[in-house]
Design a protein around this motif. Structure first.
Motif, PDB file in Angstrom:
ATOM      1  N   GLN A   1       0.868  -0.875  -0.034  1.00  0.00           N
ATOM      2  CA  GLN A   1      -0.072  -0.062   0.053  1.00  0.00           C
ATOM      3  C   GLN A   1       0.867   1.252   0.056  1.00  0.00           C
ATOM      4  O   GLN A   1       2.020   1.218   0.577  1.00  0.00           O
ATOM      5  CB  GLN A   1      -0.890   0.025   1.169  1.00  0.00           C
ATOM      6  CG  GLN A   1      -1.858  -1.154   1.113  1.00  0.00           C
ATOM      7  CD  GLN A   1      -2.895  -0.858   0.169  1.00  0.00           C
ATOM      8  OE1 GLN A   1      -3.536   0.068  -0.073  1.00  0.00           O
ATOM      9  NE2 GLN A   1      -3.255  -2.146  -0.215  1.00  0.00           N
TER      10      GLN A   1
ATOM     11  N   TYR B   1       1.521   5.286   0.976  1.00  0.00           N
ATOM     12  CA  TYR B   1       1.092   6.055   2.355  1.00  0.00           C
ATOM     13  C   TYR B   1       1.723   7.339   1.864  1.00  0.00           C
ATOM     14  O   TYR B   1       2.763   7.582   1.061  1.00  0.00           O
ATOM     15  CB  TYR B   1       1.534   5.519   3.503  1.00  0.00           C
ATOM     16  CG  TYR B   1       0.923   4.161   3.840  1.00  0.00           C
ATOM     17  CD1 TYR B   1      -0.219   4.211   4.628  1.00  0.00           C
ATOM     18  CD2 TYR B   1       1.696   2.883   3.617  1.00  0.00           C
ATOM     19  CE1 TYR B   1      -0.972   2.845   4.905  1.00  0.00           C
ATOM     20  CE2 TYR B   1       1.105   1.906   3.951  1.00  0.00           C
ATOM     21  CZ  TYR B   1      -0.079   1.770   4.462  1.00  0.00           C
ATOM     22  OH  TYR B   1      -0.613   0.608   5.008  1.00  0.00           O
TER      23      TYR B   1
ATOM     24  N   HIS C   1       2.954  11.549   3.651  1.00  0.00           N
ATOM     25  CA  HIS C   1       3.368  12.074   4.777  1.00  0.00           C
ATOM     26  C   HIS C   1       3.475  13.580   4.463  1.00  0.00           C
ATOM     27  O   HIS C   1       3.421  14.147   3.292  1.00  0.00           O
ATOM     28  CB  HIS C   1       4.319  11.481   5.518  1.00  0.00           C
ATOM     29  CG  HIS C   1       5.733  11.812   4.657  1.00  0.00           C
ATOM     30  ND1 HIS C   1       7.027  11.405   5.407  1.00  0.00           N
ATOM     31  CD2 HIS C   1       5.905  11.997   3.513  1.00  0.00           C
ATOM     32  CE1 HIS C   1       7.925  11.690   4.476  1.00  0.00           C
ATOM     33  NE2 HIS C   1       7.303  12.093   3.361  1.00  0.00           N
TER      34      HIS C   1
ATOM     35  N   ASN D   1       1.673  17.191   1.051  1.00  0.00           N
ATOM     36  CA  ASN D   1       1.324  15.858   1.600  1.00  0.00           C
ATOM     37  C   ASN D   1       2.180  15.177   0.368  1.00  0.00           C
ATOM     38  O   ASN D   1       1.670  15.416  -0.826  1.00  0.00           O
ATOM     39  CB  ASN D   1      -0.025  15.738   1.506  1.00  0.00           C
ATOM     40  CG  ASN D   1      -0.550  16.161   2.731  1.00  0.00           C
ATOM     41  OD1 ASN D   1      -0.209  16.157   3.722  1.00  0.00           O
ATOM     42  ND2 ASN D   1      -1.796  16.797   2.621  1.00  0.00           N
TER      43      ASN D   1
ATOM     44  N   ILE E   1       3.661  11.387  -1.566  1.00  0.00           N
ATOM     45  CA  ILE E   1       3.841   9.868  -1.383  1.00  0.00           C
ATOM     46  C   ILE E   1       5.143   9.573  -1.068  1.00  0.00           C
ATOM     47  O   ILE E   1       6.069  10.108  -1.356  1.00  0.00           O
ATOM     48  CB  ILE E   1       3.286   9.386  -2.784  1.00  0.00           C
ATOM     49  CG1 ILE E   1       2.064   9.856  -3.548  1.00  0.00           C
ATOM     50  CG2 ILE E   1       3.339   7.964  -2.895  1.00  0.00           C
ATOM     51  CD1 ILE E   1       1.844   9.739  -4.763  1.00  0.00           C
TER      52      ILE E   1
END
Length: 372
Positions: A156, A158, A160, A167, A169
């Motif tokens: 998966q 995510y 941060h 934001n 990947i």
């Protein structure tokens, strides 16, 4: 020694811009801002776009030309500013898409089925094994292979928040390589039915909205053939150079020629670092010293390389273990044997080719960096 602007301009007439073949003055790339203070000379060079892959080499060639034709005591190093033609102002230049990446290498092929993705994956692993910080972007929109080759199909993605509040990947890391693939964003059992604009937008996201961090080499596994995806990548990134993967078959070499010609088109304008001769010969696992040239011999690839004045970076043998390692998600370059050594050799040749491109040219008459 008395310095004056015409001396500087005469020296810059000895440097040719590879994209057009014109010298820097003839191409109107020297801004009318030459400043002379004692033996210190400074001025600006104007390029069409901030991602022009020849910026670094042209600036170094200009420095070398001034030292060679004006005088070795001229203080020029670091005094040449770079501007873009549409802004003519350093403050207005676009921020690079990957500011922390030193070198961006496109791995391409004129047609599918020649092992381009295998070469890209194993080259990334081989570079990481040498201690380089490496990223690999699987940009093969309609046939992504990286998730399978690195056993990350079920991973998966995510996000941060970065220090600047964006934001981003988080790339997946395997074997010292940071990885992202379009295959991680779609159902692996369904066909990707995207128009060119959708594919381009998705690629830009993986490039610009991912936390790639500081990298020595960022490899891009490009789609086979020629398409608008290639234009998207070139327009988004300042690509250092491209590698063209082929097999010795004449039908594959015909498409390799088209691939090399594509990178030399004015709209693309990316240096070709060399050719990889993949599946150069077949070696049975039980008889590792035997070679069978089932797709053709070395001469056919050498002929194309000579035709376009590019080196053959490596010859990779065809062995069954390559496919087994791909299927198992463990690139063969991680192990031992002739294929692993071939990819280690390829990594060395690629870094050497990049170093030659980035090296400062000596202050001699050899300052014409146009393609042959």
């Amino acid at each position: 020694m008395t310095l004056y602007p015409n001396l500087i301009l005469d020296a810059l007439r000895q440097v040719r811009y590879p994209g057009s073949g014109k010298n820097l003055v003839e191409a109107d790339m020297v801004e009318d801002d030459i400043r002379i203070d004692g033996n210190k000379v400074s001025f600006s060079l104007i390029f069409d776009k901030p991602t022009d892959p020849f910026i670094k080499s042209v600036v170094k060639a200009a420095e070398a030309a001034i030292l060679a034709f004006v005088g070795k005591d001229v203080d020029i190093a670091g005094n040449i500013a770079v501007k873009t033609r549409h802004t003519a102002s350093p403050a207005a230049e676009a921020v690079p898409a990957l500011p922390g990446v030193k070198n961006i290498i496109g791995v391409s092929s004129g047609k599918g089925g020649v092992g381009k993705s295998t070469v890209a994956a194993n080259l990334a692993v081989a570079l990481a094994a040498e201690g380089y910080r490496v990223g690999l972007l699987d940009a093969d929109i309609f046939g992504p292979s990286v998730p399978k080759m690195f056993d990350i199909e079920d991973e998966q993605l995510y996000m941060h928040q970065s220090d600047d509040g964006r934001n981003l990947i988080i790339p997946i890391e395997r074997h010292g390589v940071k990885l992202l693939s379009i295959g991680l964003l779609v159902d692996r059992d369904k066909a990707v039915l995207w128009r060119g604009s959708m594919a381009s937008t998705a690629l830009r996201q993986l490039i610009e909205q991912a936390d790639w961090g500081e990298l020595d080499y960022f490899l891009i596994d490009m789609p086979p053939g020629t398409s608008d995806i290639h234009l998207t990548l070139v327009q988004t990134l300042g690509i250092t150079g491209a590698i063209v993967v082929t097999t010795p078959q004449e039908v594959a070499l015909a498409d390799a020629r088209k691939g090399i010609a594509m990178f030399r088109e004015p709209k693309i304008n990316v240096p070709v670092l060399g050719i990889v001769d993949n599946m150069a010969w077949f070696t049975p696992d039980a008889h590792p010293d035997e070679c069978y040239y089932i797709f053709g011999n070395d001469e056919s690839v050498d002929r194309v390389a000579a035709e376009y004045d590019v080196p053959v970076l490596a010859r990779i043998p065809l062995v069954a273990a390559v496919g087994d390692h791909n299927d198992a998600g463990s690139p063969i370059a991680l192990g031992e044997g002739p294929v692993a050594r071939a990819f280690a050799h390829l990594a060395h040749e690629v870094t050497s080719a990049v170093d030659r491109r980035n090296d400062t040219l000596p202050p001699t008459i050899k300052v014409d960096i146009s393609r042959k």
